[in-house]
Each structure stands twice: as C-alpha cells, then as structure tokens.
Design a protein around this motif. Sequence first.
Motif, PDB file in Angstrom:
ATOM      1  N   ASP A   1       0.860  -1.188   0.000  1.00 39.21           N
ATOM      2  CA  ASP A   1       0.000   0.000   0.000  1.00 39.21           C
ATOM      3  C   ASP A   1       0.900   1.242   0.000  1.00 39.21           C
ATOM      4  N   TRP A   2       1.368   1.579  -1.187  1.00 41.46           N
ATOM      5  CA  TRP A   2       2.334   2.671  -1.324  1.00 41.46           C
ATOM      6  C   TRP A   2       1.753   4.009  -0.885  1.00 41.46           C
ATOM      7  N   SER A   3       0.433   4.125  -0.912  1.00 45.59           N
ATOM      8  CA  SER A   3      -0.176   5.416  -0.561  1.00 45.59           C
ATOM      9  C   SER A   3       0.041   5.777   0.902  1.00 45.59           C
ATOM     10  N   LYS A   4       0.417   4.800   1.693  1.00 45.33           N
ATOM     11  CA  LYS A   4       0.634   5.060   3.126  1.00 45.33           C
ATOM     12  C   LYS A   4       2.104   5.359   3.440  1.00 45.33           C
ATOM     13  N   TRP A   5       2.944   5.249   2.437  1.00 45.61           N
ATOM     14  CA  TRP A   5       4.385   5.452   2.678  1.00 45.61           C
ATOM     15  C   TRP A   5       4.730   6.935   2.817  1.00 45.61           C
ATOM     16  N   HIS A   6       5.598   7.207   3.755  1.00 45.50           N
ATOM     17  CA  HIS A   6       6.192   8.535   3.927  1.00 45.50           C
ATOM     18  C   HIS A   6       7.699   8.313   3.959  1.00 45.50           C
ATOM     19  N   VAL A   7       8.397   8.973   3.031  1.00 41.14           N
ATOM     20  CA  VAL A   7       9.820   8.667   2.837  1.00 41.14           C
ATOM     21  C   VAL A   7      10.726   9.819   3.269  1.00 41.14           C
ATOM     22  N   PHE A   8      11.731   9.478   4.036  1.00 44.60           N
ATOM     23  CA  PHE A   8      12.700  10.443   4.584  1.00 44.60           C
ATOM     24  C   PHE A   8      14.112   9.955   4.256  1.00 44.60           C
ATOM     25  N   TRP A   9      15.070  10.841   4.527  1.00 38.86           N
ATOM     26  CA  TRP A   9      16.487  10.456   4.352  1.00 38.86           C
ATOM     27  C   TRP A   9      17.221  10.546   5.679  1.00 38.86           C
ATOM     28  N   VAL A  10      17.992   9.492   5.990  1.00 30.13           N
ATOM     29  CA  VAL A  10      18.787   9.529   7.222  1.00 30.13           C
ATOM     30  C   VAL A  10      19.922  10.517   7.066  1.00 30.13           C
ATOM     31  N   ASP A  11      20.364  10.686   5.826  1.00 24.56           N
ATOM     32  CA  ASP A  11      21.339  11.729   5.545  1.00 24.56           C
ATOM     33  C   ASP A  11      21.211  12.147   4.086  1.00 24.56           C
ATOM     34  N   GLU A  12      21.647  13.348   3.834  1.00 22.75           N
ATOM     35  CA  GLU A  12      21.576  13.867   2.458  1.00 22.75           C
ATOM     36  C   GLU A  12      22.761  14.780   2.226  1.00 22.75           C
ATOM     37  N   ARG A  13      23.265  14.713   1.024  1.00 32.77           N
ATOM     38  CA  ARG A  13      24.344  15.605   0.630  1.00 32.77           C
ATOM     39  C   ARG A  13      23.726  16.957   0.283  1.00 32.77           C
ATOM     40  N   VAL A  14      24.409  18.042   0.659  1.00 35.56           N
ATOM     41  CA  VAL A  14      23.866  19.372   0.393  1.00 35.56           C
ATOM     42  C   VAL A  14      24.268  19.790  -1.015  1.00 35.56           C
ATOM     43  N   VAL A  15      23.511  19.279  -1.961  1.00 36.29           N
ATOM     44  CA  VAL A  15      23.694  19.548  -3.390  1.00 36.29           C
ATOM     45  C   VAL A  15      22.300  19.646  -4.007  1.00 36.29           C
ATOM     46  N   PRO A  16      22.205  20.233  -5.196  1.00 31.51           N
ATOM     47  CA  PRO A  16      20.886  20.289  -5.849  1.00 31.51           C
ATOM     48  C   PRO A  16      20.307  18.881  -6.044  1.00 31.51           C
ATOM     49  N   LYS A  17      18.982  18.824  -6.062  1.00 33.04           N
ATOM     50  CA  LYS A  17      18.335  17.508  -6.154  1.00 33.04           C
ATOM     51  C   LYS A  17      18.595  16.780  -7.474  1.00 33.04           C
ATOM     52  N   ASP A  18      19.033  17.537  -8.479  1.00 40.23           N
ATOM     53  CA  ASP A  18      19.323  16.859  -9.742  1.00 40.23           C
ATOM     54  C   ASP A  18      20.823  16.592  -9.911  1.00 40.23           C
ATOM     55  N   HIS A  19      21.585  16.792  -8.854  1.00 43.39           N
ATOM     56  CA  HIS A  19      23.035  16.560  -8.869  1.00 43.39           C
ATOM     57  C   HIS A  19      23.318  15.067  -8.719  1.00 43.39           C
ATOM     58  N   GLU A  20      24.375  14.642  -9.380  1.00 44.11           N
ATOM     59  CA  GLU A  20      24.742  13.209  -9.326  1.00 44.11           C
ATOM     60  C   GLU A  20      25.001  12.703  -7.905  1.00 44.11           C
ATOM     61  N   ASP A  21      25.405  13.621  -7.003  1.00 45.47           N
ATOM     62  CA  ASP A  21      25.702  13.211  -5.622  1.00 45.47           C
ATOM     63  C   ASP A  21      24.469  13.204  -4.714  1.00 45.47           C
ATOM     64  N   SER A  22      23.326  13.645  -5.252  1.00 41.33           N
ATOM     65  CA  SER A  22      22.133  13.756  -4.405  1.00 41.33           C
ATOM     66  C   SER A  22      21.549  12.388  -4.044  1.00 41.33           C
ATOM     67  N   ASN A  23      21.347  12.169  -2.764  1.00 44.07           N
ATOM     68  CA  ASN A  23      20.700  10.920  -2.345  1.00 44.07           C
ATOM     69  C   ASN A  23      19.247  10.870  -2.795  1.00 44.07           C
ATOM     70  N   TYR A  24      18.641  12.067  -2.877  1.00 46.24           N
ATOM     71  CA  TYR A  24      17.269  12.134  -3.397  1.00 46.24           C
ATOM     72  C   TYR A  24      17.233  11.623  -4.839  1.00 46.24           C
ATOM     73  N   LYS A  25      18.156  12.129  -5.656  1.00 42.42           N
ATOM     74  CA  LYS A  25      18.190  11.713  -7.070  1.00 42.42           C
ATOM     75  C   LYS A  25      18.440  10.209  -7.180  1.00 42.42           C
ATOM     76  N   LEU A  26      19.371   9.724  -6.377  1.00 38.84           N
ATOM     77  CA  LEU A  26      19.678   8.284  -6.378  1.00 38.84           C
ATOM     78  C   LEU A  26      18.422   7.475  -6.062  1.00 38.84           C
ATOM     79  N   ALA A  27      17.713   7.910  -5.022  1.00 37.70           N
ATOM     80  CA  ALA A  27      16.508   7.170  -4.607  1.00 37.70           C
ATOM     81  C   ALA A  27      15.387   7.334  -5.625  1.00 37.70           C
TER      82      ALA A  27
END
Length: 320
Positions: free
Chosen positions: A133-159
């Motif tokens: 039931d994906w509609s109930k998911w809330h997703v966070f990051w335990v850590d994130e690199r301070v780079v733009p979200k479209d940067h190759e180093d972004s954990n957001y982009k990776l995920a």
Amino acid sequence: MASSPLSSASPALRIISSLFPQYSPTLHANPSLLPLSPSRPHSLSLSLSTSSRSEKLSCRAVSSATAARMASEKKVQVFDSKDDLAAELAKYTADLSDKFTKERSSFTVVLSGGSLIDYLRKLVEPPYLDSVDWSKWHVFWVDERVVPKDHEDSNYKLAYDGFLSKVPILPGNVYAINDALSAEGAADDYETGLRHLVKNGVVDFSEATGVPKFDLMLLGMGPDGHVASLFPGHPLCKEKEKWVTFIKDSPKPPPERITFTFPVINTSAYIALVVTGAGKAGAVQKALGNSEDSGTLPVELVSPAGELTWFLDKNAASKL
Ligand SMILES: O=C(O)[C@H](O)[C@@H](O)[C@H](O)[C@H](O)COP(=O)(O)O
C-alpha cells in the motif's frame, strides 16, 4: 520491545546470530522531479542456526555488547548472493509496510544513500509493486548531501531514479531537503519539518526519548564503519540534543551533508543494516565479532529501541 512480524525465510537465508536477550515550509517533495506514477510489505521466519559457528558468533557478540546494545533485538543474516539479499530485503520491507499500515495510517521509511537503493530493486517488482500500500508510505532520508536535487551526488536523485520513480508513493509524502539552503539551514529546516509531522501524527514520537520514532530505517555502512553521515571519531556521533544536524567536513565526499543523529536513529522501531562486499568485512568483524577494539565504530552505536537486522552478503561476513 516489538516482536518481529516476519515469518517464512528464503532457503538461501542463513541466520548466523539472532535474538540477544536481553510539513513544513520546506520539507517537501520536488514536483519537478517527482512525477511519481503510481501502484504491500512482511517478517522473516527466523530459522535459527544451531551450528557451532552460529553459537560462537552469538557468544562473541554478547561478550562485546554494551548494556544498551543488549537491550536491542538483533539479527544477523548472511546471503549467498546479492540477489538473495535483495529478495529478502524486499520481503522484510513489504511485511513491515503491511504491519504498520494496518496499525497506523502511515508507514514512515527512512532511506540512506549508497548501494542501499540498488538493494531495493526487488521491492519495485511483482508481487510487491501491486501488493504494497504505497499510498501510506512517507519517505525520509537519514542523511543527504547538500547539493541540488538533480546533482549526481544527491541521495534524493539516487533514490528517485532507482526506487521512488518506480512505485506510486505520493509525491507529497516524499520529504527531500531544501537544497536552496546552507548545510546548517537545511538541517534546521528538516528538523522543523519533522516537528510538524510529529505534531500532525504522520511520524510517531517516543515519549521515552523525546525524538521521532520512525517505523523503518534502511541503512548502509561505509568501510570505515560510518552510518548516515556519522563518521568515526567525529563529534556529531555524540550529538544528543538535535534531531538533525549537519557536517561540512565529511571524509566521504561530498563534504557538506545533513544527517539524523543517533538519538533519532536509535528510537526507530526497525532498522535494517544492509552491508555487502569484502571491503566492509573488517568493520563487520569489529561490530559483530570479538575484536579487541570493538566499540569504536559509529555502526556499533546503532542500537534501536526496536529490532536491528543485519543483511550481509558472504563477502561482508567473511571475517565472522
Ligand atoms: O549518503 C551517504 O553517503 C550515506 O547515506 C552513507 O551512510 C552510505 O549509506 C554508506 O556510505 C554506505 O554506502 P555504500 O553502501 O555505497 O558503501
């Protein structure tokens, strides 16, 4: 202590050690990067190994555990292949999703960066793609690199590229950092966002520890034993007040990052530590074996109020 909801282990799964008795203005999804198309989770039946090797490992770990670690329920699983690991991780995550979405209206999942995302590959395939039931998911990051979200180093982009873009999690339930802020600002902003989500009841809260209680954290570990962006010998490992903090001298590039602190990590209901590769065997040995200098690695400070499960491949477990 929460009991494992998990119940049928894959044949390839070897348990070598088991139970140790013992919203915010800016905490938001980035719509431009989250055209999430849409689309349920499980507990491992733990077949405890009774081999002498298994007993030896349990004894070793117990002898080196601190009182706090003894309070945690810990499981160590070793897989013959990375595919087997990914299959069991998908089942474990799907079972927990099922458990929490039945118990509460949300399932709060915390991701790390690195290879962890690739090990979620079987969660985006049938049967889980349709049963979770994906509609109930809330997703966070335990850590994130301070780079733009479209940067190759972004954990957001990776995920996003490897996981979020393949499942129908609601874009508004994906909590990326505000990448327009400094490291300090982004950490403060993320903590402010968490406080709103705790107040709204989206994220559970532990009265005992006074910090958010996430349902599941999926963590990786570096060869030096770091977890999140908490590195060996760094003062951030001792942070007790903040929920989220920042680092500007990360030994692993990029240098600027934000990270959850140990009080938050250790308040989690469940933590999966996913560790593979021979390069990490030494740190795994220190954390789980009978090493003289055990207790010096950040990963050894991972001691959740709930249940900790190590997912290892045979290379990472080669020194146990
Ligand atoms: O953003 C990060 O760098 C991380 O969250 C970090 O803690 C990662 O999980 C470990 O370094 C393991 O990374 P690997 O699995 O790629 O070795």
